[in-house]
Design a protein around this motif. Structure first.
Motif, PDB file in Angstrom:
ATOM      1  N   VAL A  53      -4.203 -39.653  -2.082  1.00  0.00           N
ATOM      2  CA  VAL A  53      -3.283 -40.750  -2.416  1.00  0.00           C
ATOM      3  C   VAL A  53      -1.893 -40.251  -2.789  1.00  0.00           C
ATOM      4  CG1 VAL A  53      -5.114 -42.332  -3.127  1.00  0.00           C
ATOM      5  CG2 VAL A  53      -4.086 -40.815  -4.816  1.00  0.00           C
ATOM      6  N   SER A  54      -1.715 -38.942  -2.899  1.00  0.00           N
ATOM      7  CA  SER A  54      -0.397 -38.409  -3.231  1.00  0.00           C
ATOM      8  C   SER A  54       0.526 -38.536  -2.020  1.00  0.00           C
ATOM      9  CB  SER A  54      -0.502 -36.940  -3.664  1.00  0.00           C
ATOM     10  OG  SER A  54      -0.657 -36.103  -2.537  1.00  0.00           O
ATOM     11  N   PRO A  55       1.828 -38.509  -2.224  1.00  0.00           N
ATOM     12  CA  PRO A  55       2.775 -38.672  -1.108  1.00  0.00           C
ATOM     13  C   PRO A  55       2.592 -37.653   0.008  1.00  0.00           C
ATOM     14  CG  PRO A  55       3.907 -38.847  -3.197  1.00  0.00           C
ATOM     15  CD  PRO A  55       2.508 -38.409  -3.504  1.00  0.00           C
ATOM     16  N   ALA A  56       2.172 -36.451  -0.328  1.00  0.00           N
ATOM     17  CA  ALA A  56       1.987 -35.424   0.704  1.00  0.00           C
ATOM     18  C   ALA A  56       0.559 -35.415   1.248  1.00  0.00           C
ATOM     19  CB  ALA A  56       2.342 -34.057   0.140  1.00  0.00           C
ATOM     20  N   GLY A  57      -0.312 -36.245   0.687  1.00  0.00           N
ATOM     21  CA  GLY A  57      -1.683 -36.325   1.163  1.00  0.00           C
ATOM     22  C   GLY A  57      -2.573 -35.185   0.702  1.00  0.00           C
ATOM     23  N   SER A  58      -2.153 -34.463  -0.327  1.00  0.00           N
ATOM     24  CA  SER A  58      -2.964 -33.355  -0.846  1.00  0.00           C
ATOM     25  C   SER A  58      -2.634 -33.159  -2.323  1.00  0.00           C
ATOM     26  CB  SER A  58      -2.662 -32.062  -0.083  1.00  0.00           C
ATOM     27  OG  SER A  58      -1.370 -31.570  -0.419  1.00  0.00           O
ATOM     28  N   HIS A  59      -3.249 -32.137  -2.903  1.00  0.00           N
ATOM     29  CA  HIS A  59      -2.987 -31.817  -4.314  1.00  0.00           C
ATOM     30  C   HIS A  59      -1.698 -31.024  -4.502  1.00  0.00           C
ATOM     31  CE1 HIS A  59      -4.842 -28.181  -2.721  1.00  0.00           C
ATOM     32  NE2 HIS A  59      -4.239 -27.539  -3.697  1.00  0.00           N
ATOM     33  N   LYS A  60      -1.062 -30.622  -3.439  1.00  0.00           N
ATOM     34  CA  LYS A  60       0.111 -29.747  -3.527  1.00  0.00           C
ATOM     35  C   LYS A  60       1.270 -30.295  -4.370  1.00  0.00           C
ATOM     36  CE  LYS A  60      -1.515 -26.621  -0.510  1.00  0.00           C
ATOM     37  NZ  LYS A  60      -2.909 -26.906  -0.344  1.00  0.00           N
ATOM     38  N   PRO A  61       1.566 -31.609  -4.334  1.00  0.00           N
ATOM     39  CA  PRO A  61       2.673 -32.104  -5.168  1.00  0.00           C
ATOM     40  C   PRO A  61       2.421 -31.944  -6.671  1.00  0.00           C
ATOM     41  CG  PRO A  61       2.200 -33.682  -3.441  1.00  0.00           C
ATOM     42  CD  PRO A  61       1.103 -32.656  -3.414  1.00  0.00           C
ATOM     43  N   ASN A  62       1.160 -31.780  -7.067  1.00  0.00           N
ATOM     44  CA  ASN A  62       0.867 -31.607  -8.492  1.00  0.00           C
ATOM     45  C   ASN A  62       1.581 -30.398  -9.071  1.00  0.00           C
ATOM     46  OD1 ASN A  62      -0.857 -33.796  -8.304  1.00  0.00           O
ATOM     47  ND2 ASN A  62      -2.686 -32.560  -8.120  1.00  0.00           N
TER      48      ASN A  62
END
Length: 98
Positions: A53-62
């Motif tokens: 559900v993140s904008p980049a579609g992964s945990h990477k923006p965290n």
């Protein structure tokens, strides 16, 4: 950033600006892994967190969001990252655009 990683502090506050960005896709939904529970034959309840559900579609923006934030605070105007499938690049681009 390295000072946080090497810190002996138990907790390090997340800057309000970073929390504001996190609120756009958090909290990430939790799902129960019933088939995994059954396959393991465990009475335990197993949950997993869906980061798509993140904008980049992964945990990477965290981590990309605070990295961009702290680099900006330090006066850096350019940052780079490695990328294979493009997720880190996408996450860092998103974070730097904020």
């Amino acid at each position: 950033l390295i000072l946080q990683e090497a810190s002996s502090e138990r907790y390090i506050d997340i800057p309000p600006e970073v929390l504001d960005v996190y609120r756009t896709w958090r909290p990430s939904p939790l799902y129960r892994a019933r088939r995994l529970e059954k396959a393991l034959g465990t009475p335990a309840r197993i949950y997993y967190k869906y980061e798509g559900v993140s904008p980049a579609g992964s945990h990477k923006p965290n981590t990309a969001v605070p990295q961009a934030y702290y680099n900006k605070e330090a006066g850096r105007t350019k940052i780079t990252t490695e990328t294979g499938a493009g997720q880190w690049g996408t996450a860092l681009s998103y974070a730097c655009a904020l």
